[in-house]
Each structure stands twice: as structure tokens, then as C-alpha cells.
Design a protein around this motif. Structure first.
Motif, PDB file in Angstrom:
ATOM      1  N   ASN B 129       0.644  -1.176   0.100  1.00  0.00           N
ATOM      2  CA  ASN B 129       0.095  -0.137   0.031  1.00  0.00           C
ATOM      3  C   ASN B 129       1.034   1.369   0.053  1.00  0.00           C
ATOM      4  O   ASN B 129       0.301   2.391  -0.693  1.00  0.00           O
ATOM      5  CB  ASN B 129      -0.891   0.019   1.206  1.00  0.00           C
ATOM      6  CG  ASN B 129      -2.386  -0.801   0.853  1.00  0.00           C
ATOM      7  OD1 ASN B 129      -2.532  -0.277  -0.323  1.00  0.00           O
ATOM      8  ND2 ASN B 129      -3.024  -1.267   1.852  1.00  0.00           N
ATOM      9  N   GLN B 130       1.892   1.263   0.826  1.00  0.00           N
ATOM     10  CA  GLN B 130       2.791   2.396   0.880  1.00  0.00           C
ATOM     11  C   GLN B 130       3.356   2.674  -0.540  1.00  0.00           C
ATOM     12  O   GLN B 130       3.687   3.796  -1.163  1.00  0.00           O
ATOM     13  CB  GLN B 130       3.901   2.212   1.809  1.00  0.00           C
ATOM     14  CG  GLN B 130       3.389   2.272   3.114  1.00  0.00           C
ATOM     15  CD  GLN B 130       4.453   1.900   4.059  1.00  0.00           C
ATOM     16  OE1 GLN B 130       4.877   0.613   4.303  1.00  0.00           O
ATOM     17  NE2 GLN B 130       5.306   2.560   4.878  1.00  0.00           N
ATOM     18  N   PHE B 131       3.648   1.568  -1.316  1.00  0.00           N
ATOM     19  CA  PHE B 131       4.344   1.524  -2.507  1.00  0.00           C
ATOM     20  C   PHE B 131       3.286   2.455  -3.541  1.00  0.00           C
ATOM     21  O   PHE B 131       3.541   3.150  -3.994  1.00  0.00           O
ATOM     22  CB  PHE B 131       4.643   0.451  -3.126  1.00  0.00           C
ATOM     23  CG  PHE B 131       6.308   0.068  -2.713  1.00  0.00           C
ATOM     24  CD1 PHE B 131       7.263   0.583  -3.194  1.00  0.00           C
ATOM     25  CD2 PHE B 131       6.275  -1.213  -2.032  1.00  0.00           C
ATOM     26  CE1 PHE B 131       8.386   0.260  -2.824  1.00  0.00           C
ATOM     27  CE2 PHE B 131       7.496  -1.753  -1.717  1.00  0.00           C
ATOM     28  CZ  PHE B 131       8.694  -0.785  -2.019  1.00  0.00           C
ATOM     29  N   LEU B 132       2.001   1.908  -3.314  1.00  0.00           N
ATOM     30  CA  LEU B 132       0.870   2.331  -4.135  1.00  0.00           C
ATOM     31  C   LEU B 132       0.799   3.704  -4.150  1.00  0.00           C
ATOM     32  O   LEU B 132       0.580   4.560  -5.045  1.00  0.00           O
ATOM     33  CB  LEU B 132      -0.398   1.298  -4.124  1.00  0.00           C
ATOM     34  CG  LEU B 132      -0.323  -0.165  -4.349  1.00  0.00           C
ATOM     35  CD1 LEU B 132      -1.633  -0.698  -4.103  1.00  0.00           C
ATOM     36  CD2 LEU B 132      -0.265  -0.003  -6.076  1.00  0.00           C
ATOM     37  N   GLU B 133       0.696   4.372  -2.807  1.00  0.00           N
ATOM     38  CA  GLU B 133       0.379   5.521  -2.554  1.00  0.00           C
ATOM     39  C   GLU B 133       1.522   6.700  -3.187  1.00  0.00           C
ATOM     40  O   GLU B 133       1.012   7.548  -3.952  1.00  0.00           O
ATOM     41  CB  GLU B 133       0.317   5.813  -0.988  1.00  0.00           C
ATOM     42  CG  GLU B 133      -0.842   5.916  -0.245  1.00  0.00           C
ATOM     43  CD  GLU B 133      -0.721   5.962   0.942  1.00  0.00           C
ATOM     44  OE1 GLU B 133       0.160   6.626   1.466  1.00  0.00           O
ATOM     45  OE2 GLU B 133      -1.711   4.973   1.620  1.00  0.00           O
ATOM     46  N   VAL B 134       2.586   6.215  -3.088  1.00  0.00           N
ATOM     47  CA  VAL B 134       3.631   6.988  -3.880  1.00  0.00           C
ATOM     48  C   VAL B 134       3.703   6.829  -5.108  1.00  0.00           C
ATOM     49  O   VAL B 134       4.005   7.825  -5.837  1.00  0.00           O
ATOM     50  CB  VAL B 134       5.103   6.909  -3.093  1.00  0.00           C
ATOM     51  CG1 VAL B 134       5.996   7.725  -3.619  1.00  0.00           C
ATOM     52  CG2 VAL B 134       5.002   6.846  -1.394  1.00  0.00           C
ATOM     53  N   ILE B 135       3.453   5.800  -5.673  1.00  0.00           N
ATOM     54  CA  ILE B 135       3.419   5.607  -7.258  1.00  0.00           C
ATOM     55  C   ILE B 135       2.281   6.600  -7.718  1.00  0.00           C
ATOM     56  O   ILE B 135       2.495   7.149  -8.802  1.00  0.00           O
ATOM     57  CB  ILE B 135       3.098   4.219  -7.629  1.00  0.00           C
ATOM     58  CG1 ILE B 135       4.384   3.132  -7.413  1.00  0.00           C
ATOM     59  CG2 ILE B 135       2.957   4.022  -9.091  1.00  0.00           C
ATOM     60  CD1 ILE B 135       4.042   1.682  -7.424  1.00  0.00           C
ATOM     61  N   GLU B 137       0.941   9.122  -6.262  1.00  0.00           N
ATOM     62  CA  GLU B 137       1.241  10.730  -5.991  1.00  0.00           C
ATOM     63  C   GLU B 137       2.406  11.333  -6.784  1.00  0.00           C
ATOM     64  O   GLU B 137       2.198  12.309  -7.321  1.00  0.00           O
ATOM     65  CB  GLU B 137       1.784  10.552  -4.507  1.00  0.00           C
ATOM     66  CG  GLU B 137       1.917  12.091  -3.916  1.00  0.00           C
ATOM     67  CD  GLU B 137       2.844  12.032  -2.506  1.00  0.00           C
ATOM     68  OE1 GLU B 137       2.481  11.005  -1.844  1.00  0.00           O
ATOM     69  OE2 GLU B 137       3.576  13.071  -2.495  1.00  0.00           O
ATOM     70  N   LYS B 138       3.517  10.428  -7.077  1.00  0.00           N
ATOM     71  CA  LYS B 138       4.400  10.986  -7.947  1.00  0.00           C
ATOM     72  C   LYS B 138       4.468  10.642  -9.493  1.00  0.00           C
ATOM     73  O   LYS B 138       5.250  10.802 -10.219  1.00  0.00           O
ATOM     74  CB  LYS B 138       5.831  10.336  -7.372  1.00  0.00           C
ATOM     75  CG  LYS B 138       6.276  10.674  -5.876  1.00  0.00           C
ATOM     76  CD  LYS B 138       6.310  12.160  -5.650  1.00  0.00           C
ATOM     77  CE  LYS B 138       6.679  12.185  -4.157  1.00  0.00           C
ATOM     78  NZ  LYS B 138       6.534  13.755  -3.833  1.00  0.00           N
ATOM     79  N   LYS B 139       3.186   9.827  -9.558  1.00  0.00           N
ATOM     80  CA  LYS B 139       3.253   9.525 -11.150  1.00  0.00           C
ATOM     81  C   LYS B 139       4.500   8.856 -11.666  1.00  0.00           C
ATOM     82  O   LYS B 139       4.953   9.102 -12.613  1.00  0.00           O
ATOM     83  CB  LYS B 139       2.881  10.625 -11.939  1.00  0.00           C
ATOM     84  CG  LYS B 139       1.492  11.232 -11.761  1.00  0.00           C
ATOM     85  CD  LYS B 139       1.139  12.378 -12.671  1.00  0.00           C
ATOM     86  CE  LYS B 139      -0.292  12.860 -12.377  1.00  0.00           C
ATOM     87  NZ  LYS B 139      -0.666  13.385 -11.411  1.00  0.00           N
ATOM     88  N   ALA B 140       4.964   7.944 -10.975  1.00  0.00           N
ATOM     89  CA  ALA B 140       6.026   7.072 -11.056  1.00  0.00           C
ATOM     90  C   ALA B 140       5.954   6.472 -12.460  1.00  0.00           C
ATOM     91  O   ALA B 140       4.939   5.697 -12.699  1.00  0.00           O
ATOM     92  CB  ALA B 140       6.486   6.456 -10.234  1.00  0.00           C
ATOM     93  N   GLY B 141       6.920   6.049 -13.040  1.00  0.00           N
ATOM     94  CA  GLY B 141       7.057   5.346 -14.365  1.00  0.00           C
ATOM     95  C   GLY B 141       7.672   3.931 -14.116  1.00  0.00           C
ATOM     96  O   GLY B 141       7.906   2.876 -14.963  1.00  0.00           O
ATOM     97  N   MET B 142       8.268   3.762 -12.864  1.00  0.00           N
ATOM     98  CA  MET B 142       9.262   2.586 -12.652  1.00  0.00           C
ATOM     99  C   MET B 142       9.299   2.551 -10.962  1.00  0.00           C
ATOM    100  O   MET B 142       9.116   3.461 -10.379  1.00  0.00           O
ATOM    101  CB  MET B 142      10.466   2.980 -13.272  1.00  0.00           C
ATOM    102  CG  MET B 142      11.534   1.635 -12.454  1.00  0.00           C
ATOM    103  SD  MET B 142      13.234   1.579 -13.334  1.00  0.00           S
ATOM    104  CE  MET B 142      12.690   0.553 -14.626  1.00  0.00           C
ATOM    105  N   THR B 171       1.099   1.098 -16.633  1.00  0.00           N
ATOM    106  CA  THR B 171       1.651   2.374 -17.002  1.00  0.00           C
ATOM    107  C   THR B 171       2.984   2.471 -16.165  1.00  0.00           C
ATOM    108  O   THR B 171       3.597   3.321 -16.114  1.00  0.00           O
ATOM    109  CB  THR B 171       0.894   3.314 -16.407  1.00  0.00           C
ATOM    110  OG1 THR B 171       0.635   3.081 -15.127  1.00  0.00           O
ATOM    111  CG2 THR B 171      -0.225   3.449 -17.117  1.00  0.00           C
ATOM    112  N   ILE B 172       3.468   1.194 -15.382  1.00  0.00           N
ATOM    113  CA  ILE B 172       4.625   1.172 -14.744  1.00  0.00           C
ATOM    114  C   ILE B 172       5.733  -0.063 -14.972  1.00  0.00           C
ATOM    115  O   ILE B 172       5.071  -1.160 -15.235  1.00  0.00           O
ATOM    116  CB  ILE B 172       4.516   1.385 -13.224  1.00  0.00           C
ATOM    117  CG1 ILE B 172       5.531   1.746 -12.369  1.00  0.00           C
ATOM    118  CG2 ILE B 172       3.885  -0.121 -12.694  1.00  0.00           C
ATOM    119  CD1 ILE B 172       5.378   2.324 -11.000  1.00  0.00           C
ATOM    120  N   LYS B 173       6.892   0.231 -15.155  1.00  0.00           N
ATOM    121  CA  LYS B 173       7.709  -0.851 -15.279  1.00  0.00           C
ATOM    122  C   LYS B 173       8.409  -1.267 -14.171  1.00  0.00           C
ATOM    123  O   LYS B 173       8.695  -0.312 -13.063  1.00  0.00           O
ATOM    124  CB  LYS B 173       9.096  -0.162 -16.065  1.00  0.00           C
ATOM    125  CG  LYS B 173       8.616   0.088 -17.455  1.00  0.00           C
ATOM    126  CD  LYS B 173       8.416  -1.213 -18.312  1.00  0.00           C
ATOM    127  CE  LYS B 173       7.777  -0.877 -19.679  1.00  0.00           C
ATOM    128  NZ  LYS B 173       7.251  -1.931 -20.515  1.00  0.00           N
TER     129      LYS B 173
END
Lengths: 557, 216
Positions: B129-135, B137-142, B171-173
Motif C-alpha cells: 500500500n505504501q508503494f501504491l500511494e507514492v506511485i 502521488e509521484k506518477k512514477a514510471g518505474m 503504466t509502470i515498469k
């Protein structure tokens, strides 16, 4: 699906057994109670489990891979030699085991016990003075199992034997063994049997060579790290594998030998000493008691080096312990030519300052058990590795950052196919293994990781205990008394306190088990001490990373 | 012409103060900042990565090189446009839940940062869940996941499954690493890539992000 099985015939003698397709011959032989040498834990690189296969079908049905080919060599391969750990049967096989591949009784030594045992002891139960008067003390290590045969009446330790822990087939460290069990619960039984069979093998060898009837063994005390003890008694250790690393039990356990699968004397009593936490086991507890840590002054530190380096320090208010993930390098494993401290192992290295010649001391067989190969080296043990690294540092061949200094132009450098250097300690003609004994750049890195893990643990534990430097260090573990103190300081595995304050106490954990055999109060003392120990978890310590990295280079010379 | 070779060697030596001098000298001599970054600093870190792979360089030296690298980048920053700087991708990195090991993962994070990526390092013992939140929030690509214990490797799969469940997988690698992790394992749990060390992690991350569907 039922596993496919093939018939294996052992020559000479025509003993036959069945082996499963997916298991190596090494493991199949082991299940038959036949132990081959396997320093690498069945990983196919030590080359010590060679056997000869008759007929050439095996080349077709179970062809060797490139690394097995390389280790065996073209000539021997043509003669039918294979590595037992790599060979998985795909057809019925006839095999012959060369004597040199058998784990043999040359490894039995006079017990290296130099801590005075309790002079008076009162056994748990009245002993039948005529028959059942022997006891066994076992230090069940992740990599090495030490078994001591003791006379319960006269208090003498008769002999000891060191056996590589065959559980290494399912993982070299405790974590990989836990995950083997987590992934497949049936491995728990397999690992449990492996430990028991290896101990039993050691026991029978000890009985045979000392002409003792195994029926006369009355008791066995086992110490070990928490995970090894879980596996030994058949309890699933999975919970220790993930945060917060909780064990399933910490109390002592008592069994009848037959209940956990021993055959030597089904009614003998087996006792496992209490544990402290997931990573602090009865081995360190036993070692602490025999070194009198419970009454030692503030600042005294016990360091027990095995596959994990456990550290116990006496602080201002109580005891603090931590387990450092050193890996088995100090036990002479996990490095290319590493081996236990038994005959044939290089245990000290000197380099002549003028000629640059490398002089190695090799452990020889005792007088009673002459080493047939006339003192030729077959590998290097933990103290040998430490000595070699220290000496290479002193002569400048090894730099502070752990890299070989190629500018020194030593004729002993040898390069692999990737042009990475290794330092030749013993040239091929002086070894039993027909190849040079070397220390590679990778070996040096493994030692750096090991000593930094230990160093960081000691540092953080001292801080936690409110102590600047340990006032004395009791060093126990795999290399027993053969380690040179200066070498230990030179490579930076211990804080540099005055040499007289560094005491070598040998396999204190094993001696703890021996003491428990004799001293009925030992168990109670262990229970009391365990309550006074606070465990520090290094993995989640905020300063661990920084401290660990700072400890990776070697100290300045 | 300014000699980038020397700059690269200074970086590999982890010699921060000399590297700063050389980066300034290169700018003074009119070399394009983007070229200094790509052909000097990043090229140097590639070599550091390769040398780490074969045990020639070790963790402390790699850290020193990475530190020198960031100091060099700081000097270049005012001369680089947002495009030059990359914003090549946004990476979220962490050690999975149940596992407290940090060092290898931090090294990868530093090396990724050195390669010009925006890195959000969540530390150790990070829940799905912590990973998901930041992904989000930051619109991470990886996403980079680390596990140092064989016993916590299954948590990598759980984390990846959670990403899939949230509909973010396309949308994420995802890249995985850590001592006990193998390519086979990475394939098995549906990661996009596996890197055995920090050096190859950077190479792979660049590869994956260029292939990535999402342009940030």
C-alpha cells in the motif's frame, strides 16, 4: 505426480538402492547413510565428491554441464568421473566411490577442549556404571556440526569429530533453509532427517574409532542457533524468516533419541538447551556460561564466530546480544578453496619479505591418525584465510580498499578469463587437488563483507551497552585457537584492544554442550542467563548501514 | 578539446574535489554541459557499474563515486535545461515488507539518481500500500523492489500483484533485485526486469524506461 526412480548399484559390493530423478546422487547416497565430502554444500564447485560411473550411458542421459566438465577435466571425464552433486540419474547407474571422496575418519581429532570443565558434576540420572556411561555433546552449526564423545563417569572428553552440515544441500545459510521450508513444508522433514543422520554418522564414526558400543551412550546435549534447533526438533522455523523474526519456542526440549530419528541407542535422552531469540541461540548461551560471562565485569565481550557472528556484551545494566550476518567465510566456506580446519587445510600464511616466497602451514593428521597425503594441502581454513589476508595487507599486495595491487607485480598473481586476479598460495604440485590453492578478488570481498558485518555489530552493541571499547574479548568459534590475534586486528575483524585482553576460547559453544552433559545445574544457569539478555536487531538499526560501510575497507597498516 | 577521459577516471577514483575542478574546467573551456553530463559523468558511472560487476570496485568506492557524481551534477545543473537533465523518469524504490535490508537498495537508488532519474526512496519494510500511494502521488514510471532475504521474496510478488490489482501495472515498469533474487524468479512473478547489481540496474532501468509506454 510420483517422482521417477532409478536403480543405483554401488561397486564393489553390489549394494543397490533407488534414487529419484530430480535429486543428485550426492543426496541419494546421503539418504543411504553414505557421506561424501562436499565442502561447497553440493553446489558443484569444490570438486570433492567425485565418483566413477561405469558405462558411458550417463554422458548421454545426464550430460555434464560446462562447469562440471571444467572441474573434472577431459581425461577424467572420459574415464567416467562425475561430481555426485551434479549428477542426477536419468537411467540406472553403476557407480564406484573413490576413497578420497568419502568423508572419512581422518577428520576425527582429539577433542580440542582447553577450558577447564566443572571438576565435580552430578549427572541428571543415576548412571549404570557398567554399561551406559557415555554422553554426546553436539554443536549443531549451520555449516559445521561438532560432535564430542564424552565419558560421563571420569569426565573426559574422549574424541571429537567435525561433519559438514548436509543441510547445505538445501541452502548454505539459515535463511535459505527457512525459505526452502516455507516454499515446501515437506522439506522440514527432510532437513530434520539430514541433521539427525549427519550427527548419527559422526556418532557411529566416533564409536567405531574408539571401540565403544553405541548402546552405551546414555545422553546427548545439543546446542545450536535458533533455526538449527528448530529444524533439529522438526519445528517449522518460517516465522523467524520475516520481521519481527519470532521463534516458535525458546525453552529447552527433552526427547528419547528414537523420537527424533536416532538409531544408535533409541532410549538415550536428547536435550536441547534453551534459546534466546530468533537469531540468538543456545550456542551463544552455552558459550557465555562456560566463559563465565554472567559474572564478568562490565565491558566484557564474547564473540562467537560461525556462519553468523554472535556477539554478547556485558553492559552497565545487563547483557546485550546481536547476531551479525558474517556468512560462513570465517569457517572456511563460501570461498573458492575454503575448507574446515582439518588435516590438509592451510591454517597460516607467511610471505618472505625479501624473496616474496609464500610459506604455508598445513594442518597435519595427529600421530595416531597419520595423514596419508604427507601434508599436502587441499584447501584453506578460516584462520588460514585471515592469516593470508593479513599477510597480503602487510606486504602491500592487498590495498586498503581490498583490491589487489597489481603494481606489486607479484609472480603469484594468476588471472581468470575475465582478467580478474587471484593470488596463488600453494602451487598445484604441492596440493592434493591438482590445482593451485588461491585467494581470488571475490574471496577478498567475501572476507570484507564478513569482517564489516562483525565489526559493525560489535560497534553498535558497544554503543547500546554504553561502552566505548570492550575491556576484554573472548573469541570463540570455528577457528578455535588457531587464529593469530595480530591477524585478526590487521584485517579489522575486532576492535584493537591490548592483545592480552583478547582471549581465544575455542569452540565454547561445544564446550557449553559438554558442560551441560556433566553439570546438572547448567540448564538452570542457562535459563537464568537468557532472561538477562536483551537482543539488538542490527538489520533495523538506523546506524547500521553507515557503520557497516565504514567498516568495509581494511585498517591502515 | 577538454579531455573527458581524465574526468571519467577521476570519477571512478571517487575523487570528489578533483572531479569538481575538472567539471568547472570543462565548462570554462566551453564544453556543452549536456555533453559533460552524458559523456563524462554518466559514462563514468557506467564504468563504475561494470567494475562493480566483476568485484574490481567495492561498495565503499562505488558510494564515493556516486557521491562525487552528484557533486558534479550540482555544478552542471544551472547550465542544463529541464530536457537535458533528463526527467528521464520517476522511480519509486524500496525494500519489501518484512525485510529491513537497506544497503544494496540505497546503492541502486544513488546510481539511478546519478543517471539522472528522479528517485523516491521509501526505505525498508515497505508495504504494498505504501508503494501504491507514492506511485500514484509521484506518477512514477518505474518501481524498483529489493529483497535481501529468501524469506521475503514472496512479498515481491504480493507487491506486484497489488500494483496489477490497482490497474497501475500497464503504466509502470517493475524491476527487482537483491542477493537471493534471480532472473527466473523475476520472470515468475511478472517483473519487467532483474538486475544482479547496482551497475546493471542503471543500464536496465534506462532500457526499460525508454521502452516504457508512459512518457513523463
Amino acid at each position: 505426480m510420483k517422482a521417477k526412480k532409478y536403480q543405483i548399484r554401488l561397486l564393489p559390493g553390489n549394494r543397490e538402492f533407488y534414487a529419484q530423478k530430480e535429486k543428485s546422487i550426492l543426496e541419494a547416497l546421503f539418504e543411504e547413510g553414505i557421506f561424501l565430502r562436499s565442502d561447497c554444500g553440493g553446489r558443484g564447485y569444490c570438486g570433492k565428491c567425485r565418483l566413477k560411473v561405469l558405462g558411458s550411458d550417463h554422458l548421454k542421459f545426464s550430460p555434464p554441464d560446462s562447469s562440471e566438465r571444467k572441474i573434472i577435466g577431459q581425461k577424467d571425464l572420459a574415464a567416467g568421473y562425475r561430481l555426485a552433486c551434479c549428477l542426477k540419474p536419468n537411467s540406472d547407474l553403476e557407480i564406484e566411490i573413490p576413497k578420497s571422496s568419502l568423508l572419512n575418519s581422518d577428520l576425527i581429532q582429539k577433542a580440542p577442549v582447553d577450558i577447564p570443565l566443572p571438576a565435580k558434576f552430578s549427572p541428571f540420572q543415576p548412571i549404570d556404571r557398567v554399561a551406559a556411561n557415555y554422553g554426546l555433546a553436539v554443536d549443531l552449526g549451520t555449516t559445521t556440526i561438532a560432535v564430542y564423545l564424552c565419558h560421563l563417569i571420569n569426565g573426559k572428553v574422549i574424541a571429537s569429530i567435525f561433519v559438514r552440515n548436509p543441510q547445505a544441500l538445501l541452502g548454505i545459510d539459515v535463511m535459505s533453509r527457512i525459505s526452502a521450508v516455507s516454499a515446501n513444508p515437506s522439506f522440514l522433514t527432510r532437513l530434520q532427517k539430514m541433521a539427525v543422520k549427519a550427527i548419527e554418522w559422526g556418532v557411529l564414526e566416533l564409536c567405531r574409532s574408539n571401540r565403544i558400543n553405541a548402546d552405551n551412550i546414555q545422553r546427548m546435549v545439543v546446542v545450536g542457533n535458533t533455526i538449527m534447533i528448530h529444524l533439529f526438533v522438526g519445528t517449522n522455523p518460517s516465522s523467524i524468516g520475516v520481521f519481527p523474526y519470532q521463534p516458535q519456542f525458546v525453552k529447552e526440549k527433552i526427547f528419547k533419541a528414537a523420537e527424533i530419528g536416532f538409531e544408535f541407542n533409541p532410549s538415550a535422552e536428547v536435550l536441547t538447551l534453551p534459546l534466546v531469540s530468533g537469531f540468538i541461540g543456545s550456542d551463544i548461551l552455552g558459550a557465555a556460561l562456560v566463559t563465565k560471562m554472567e559474572s564478568s565485569p562490565t565491558g566484557s565481550m564474547l564473540v562467537d564466530v560461525g556462519t553468523n557472528g554472535e556477539v554478547l556484551i556485558s553492559g552497565r545494566d545487563g547483557f546485550f546480544a546481536a547476531s551479525c550476518a558474517t556468512g560462513p567465510a570465517f569457517e572456511g566456506a563460501a570461498i573458492r578453496h575454503g575448507m574446515p580446519a582439518v588435516p590438509g587445510a592451510v591454517d597460516a600464511v607467511k610471505i618472505d619479505r625479501k624473496s616474496g616466497r609464500v610459506i604455508c602451514s598445513v594442518i597435519r593428521g595427529s600421530k595416531n591418525l597419520p595423514l596419508k597425503a604427507s601434508g599436502k594441502a587441499s584447501g584453506i581454513c578460516g584462520s588460514g584465510v585471515i592469516s593470508a589476508v593479513a599477510e597480503l595487507r602487510r606486504v602491500g599486495i592487498l590495498m586498503e580498499n581490498g583490491r589487489f595491487n597489481l603494481k606489486t607485480d607479484s609472480p603469484n598473481f594468476q588471472f581468470d578469463e575475465n582478467a580478474m586476479p587471484a593470488f596463488v598460495l600453494v602451487s598445484p604440485e604441492k596440493t592434493q587437488i591438482q590445482q593451485a590453492i588461491t585467494l581470488s578478488q571475490k574471496d577478498i570481498r567475501v572476507i570484507q563483507l564478513a569482517k564489516a558485518a562483525l565489526g559493525a555489530g560489535i560497534e553498535l552493541l558497544c554503543r547500546k551497552a554504553g561502552i566505548k571499547h570492550p575491556t576484554q574479548i573472548l573469541l570463540a568459534g570455528a577457528f578455535g585457537n588457531s587464529i593469530n590475534k595480530k591477524d585478526a586486528y590487521t584485517i579489522g575483524m575486532l576492535p584493537q584492544i591490548p592483545e592480552t585482553k583478547l582471549k581465544l576460547v575455542g569452540n565454547a559453544a561445544g564446550i557449553g554442550a559438554i558442560s551441560a552433559l556433566y553439570d546438572s545445574a547448567f540448564l538452570d544457569k542457562a535459563k537464568q542467563l537468557r532472561r538477562r539478555i536483551q537482543v539488538l536487531n542490527l538489520a533495523d538499526h538506523p546506524d547500521f548501514q553507515e557503520t557497516f560501510i565504514a567498516m568495509l575497507p581494511f585498517p591502515k597498516i | 578539446m577538454f579531455d573527458l577521459e581524465q574526468m571519467i577516471n577521476t570519477l571512478i577514483e571517487g575523487d570528489e574535489s578533483n572531479l569538481i575542478t575538472l567539471v568547472r574546467a570543462a565548462l570554462d573551456q566551453g564544453m556543452d554541459a549536456k555533453r559533460i553530463l552524458n559523456d563524462g559523468l554518466i559514462a563514468g558511472m557506467d564504468i563504475v557499474g561494470a567494475k562493480m560487476e566483476n568485484d574490481e570496485l567495492f561498495i565503499p568506492e562505488v558510494l564515493m563515486a556516486a557521491k562525487a557524481m552528484s557533486a558534479g551534477v550540482e555544478i552542471l545543473k544551472p547550465f542544463l535545461s529541464a530536457d537535458d537533465m533528463g526527467n528521464r523518469g520517476i522511480v519509486v524504490i524500496g525494500t519489501v515488507k518484512g525485510d529491513l535490508h537497506d544497503i544494496g537498495k540505497n546503492l541502486v537508488a544513488m546510481m539511478l539518481e546519478s543517471a539522472g532519474l528522479e528517485v523516491h526512496n521509501l526505505g525498508a519494510d515497505v508495504s504494498p500500500n505504501q508503494f501504491l500511494e507514492v506511485i500514484k502521488e509521484k506518477k512514477a514510471g518505474m518501481l524498483c523492489l529489493s529483497a535481501l532475504l529468501t524469506t521475503t521474496m514472496p512479498m515481491m510478488k504480493e507487491t506486484i500483484d497489488a500494483v496489477t490489482k490497482k490497474g497501475l501495472r500497464k503504466t509502470i515498469k517493475i524491476m527487482v533485485g537483491g542477493a537471493p533474487v534471480t532472473q527466473n524468479f523475476a520472470d515468475e512473478i511478472g517483473a519487467d526486469g532483474y538486475a544482479p547489481d547496482a551497475g546493471s540496474a542503471v543500464k536496465l532501468a534506462k532500457e526499460l524506461l525508454q521502452l516504457g509506454s508512459q512518457k513523463i
